[in-house]
Design an enzyme around this catalytic site. Structure first.
Site, short mmCIF file in Angstrom:
data_model
loop_
_atom_site.label_atom_id
_atom_site.label_comp_id
_atom_site.label_asym_id
_atom_site.label_seq_id
_atom_site.Cartn_x
_atom_site.Cartn_y
_atom_site.Cartn_z
CE LYS A 172 -4.69 -1.52 1.50
NZ LYS A 172 -5.62 -1.35 2.61
CE LYS A 211 -5.77 -8.21 -2.09
NZ LYS A 211 -5.92 -8.16 -0.62
CE LYS A 230 -13.49 -4.71 0.52
NZ LYS A 230 -12.36 -4.42 1.20
P1 TYM Z 1 -10.67 -6.68 3.34
O1 TYM Z 1 -11.78 -5.56 3.49
O2 TYM Z 1 -9.56 -6.24 2.19
O3 TYM Z 1 -11.33 -8.10 2.84
C1 TYM Z 1 -12.37 -8.61 3.54
C2 TYM Z 1 -12.25 -10.09 3.46
O4 TYM Z 1 -12.08 -10.65 1.99
C3 TYM Z 1 -11.10 -11.51 1.91
N1 TYM Z 1 -10.57 -11.24 0.40
C4 TYM Z 1 -10.22 -12.19 -0.20
N2 TYM Z 1 -10.71 -13.59 -0.16
C5 TYM Z 1 -10.32 -14.25 -1.33
N3 TYM Z 1 -9.93 -13.70 -2.62
C6 TYM Z 1 -9.56 -12.58 -2.60
N4 TYM Z 1 -9.20 -12.05 -3.93
C7 TYM Z 1 -9.82 -11.49 -1.50
N5 TYM Z 1 -9.82 -10.19 -1.49
C8 TYM Z 1 -10.28 -10.02 0.12
C9 TYM Z 1 -10.03 -10.84 3.05
O5 TYM Z 1 -8.98 -11.71 3.23
C10 TYM Z 1 -10.91 -10.65 4.03
O6 TYM Z 1 -11.03 -11.71 4.72
N6 TYM Z 1 -7.69 -6.26 7.28
C11 TYM Z 1 -8.99 -6.64 6.60
C12 TYM Z 1 -10.17 -6.18 7.56
C13 TYM Z 1 -10.04 -6.32 8.97
C14 TYM Z 1 -10.35 -7.53 9.61
C15 TYM Z 1 -10.21 -7.11 11.12
C16 TYM Z 1 -10.20 -8.78 9.11
C17 TYM Z 1 -10.10 -5.52 9.92
N7 TYM Z 1 -9.99 -5.87 11.04
C18 TYM Z 1 -10.13 -8.26 12.06
C19 TYM Z 1 -10.37 -9.95 10.48
C20 TYM Z 1 -10.50 -9.52 11.58
C21 TYM Z 1 -9.19 -6.44 5.29
O7 TYM Z 1 -8.56 -5.35 4.73
O8 TYM Z 1 -9.95 -7.09 4.65
#
Ligand code: TYM
Length: 334
Positions: A115, A197, A200
């Site tokens: 990032k 990957k 969003k």
């Molecule tokens: P975020 O918002 O990027 O993504 C949310 C969830 O989606 C999963 N994910 C994917 N899984 C499969 N293929 C993909 N291409 C893909 N892109 C995203 C992510 O692994 C995630 O589970 N840091 C986290 C948010 C967060 C969080 C937490 C998660 C903040 N605090 C505490 C768990 C526990 C994040 O940016 O997810």
């Protein structure tokens, strides 16, 4: 009666349209866990501002994400669903944990490196300490399991390191959380570049399928997905595009990789893509319908928002008080 259910915590950033990757890697697994566990599912708007967001858009996306949580099948009666910014204990615990996290370990985080390259003009300290806030999210609720996609594994590791360090000094304050990463769909790749990957925040919308994309748009994006020049439909490291489409197909139909390979053994790429597209559309249509219903029911959404924050805050406060006491903050006088 004593509640013996284990606790689950997970979250998602409202930093764009929810993608098929978010759905198959995370959301879809969350719905399967709601009966067996006490679950908290957060909309991590505080994490989202580690990169610049348009305020009106952020607010809208947060609300849409909440509706999508419910539309995929998360029942607000069974799960605690809430906005992170409505529960101040997240920020409070995060501050304390910052003092137990080393600069060295944060600078090794892959997501920070990625990032800060992508947002070179805005390498803020929130981006750097992002994993600490994430550790606070999880540890506040004494979560046993954290269902996430593969890309969050490193964040779970640092959460465990911080918890272990804290517990090592003060005794058993935090439960050690384990990652829960599904076998299928844990890493959905970008349609136009299947070595990256699906994300969003991707500028190229042909790389992603949004949960709320129209059926015709979904079909089109899948038809245009990058594949390769031979004609075999099988999983393989040499076939990232086809493997990605097969993974998507398995995740939305519940079929095994072997079943999917057998089904498409003598199929052309064109017909295969149509089958994948139709399976995705069939899976997403009921979700889209439910979102439209929820949009019309603002009173209900408001009640979910209010009660989610109240319930989460009650649990979070218990952990926070314990932490404050352990580190030596003076007790509050009633
Ligand atoms: P975020 O918002 O990027 O993504 C949310 C969830 O989606 C999963 N994910 C994917 N899984 C499969 N293929 C993909 N291409 C893909 N892109 C995203 C992510 O692994 C995630 O589970 N840091 C986290 C948010 C967060 C969080 C937490 C998660 C903040 N605090 C505490 C768990 C526990 C994040 O940016 O997810």
């Amino acid at each position: 009666m004593l509640d013996t259910k284990k606790t689950i915590f997970s979250g998602m950033q409202p930093s764009g349209m929810v993608t098929l990757g978010n759905y198959l890697g995370a959301l879809n697994n969350w719905t399967k866990l709601q009966d067996e566990y006490n679950c908290l599912y957060c909309i991590v708007d505080m994490h989202a501002i580690t990169v610049r967001q348009d305020p009106a858009k952020l607010r809208k996306q947060a609300k849409e994400l909440l509706m999508q949580y419910i539309a995929v099948g998360l029942d607000p009666e069974k799960n605690i669903i809430y906005y992170q910014s409505h529960v101040p204990q997240h920020a409070e615990l995060s501050w304390v944990l910052n003092c137990y996290t080393y600069m060295g370990e944060l600078s090794r985080m892959t997501q920070f490196k990625e990032k800060s390259q992508r947002h070179a003009e805005n390498i803020n300290s929130g981006l750097f300490t992002y994993p600490v806030l994430m550790a606070a999210d999880i540890l506040l609720y004494q979560a046993d399991l954290v269902p996430v996609g593969e890309d969050q594994r490193q964040h779970l590791e640092i959460t465990r390191d911080i918890a272990e360090r804290f517990n090592g000094i003060y005794g058993d304050v935090f439960t050690m959380p384990e990652p829960y990463i599904g076998k299928v769909g844990a890493r959905i790749m970008a349609l136009q570049d299947p070595t990256r990957k699906m994300s969003k925040s991707d500028e190229n919308k042909n790389n992603t399928i949004a949960l709320l994309d129209e059926p015709a748009v979904i079909m089109n994006k899948i038809k245009r997905a990058v594949t390769d020049s031979d004609n075999e439909i099988r999983f393989g490291e040499d076939k990232p595009g086809i493997s990605n489409l097969l993974s998507i197909y398995c995740a939305v139909t519940g079929k095994t990789p072997a079943q999917a390979e057998a089904e498409f053994a003598n199929t052309s790429y064109g017909a295969f893509k149509v089958a994948v597209g139709e399976a995705v559309v069939a899976n997403l249509e009921p979700i889209q319908k439910k979102v439209k219903e929820l949009e019309k029911n603002q009173d209900y959404m408001d009640s979910v928002i209010r009660s989610g924050a109240e319930k989460a805050s009650r649990i979070a406060e218990k952990t926070l008080r314990k932490v404050h006491k352990k580190v030596g903050f003076p007790p509050r006088i009633k």
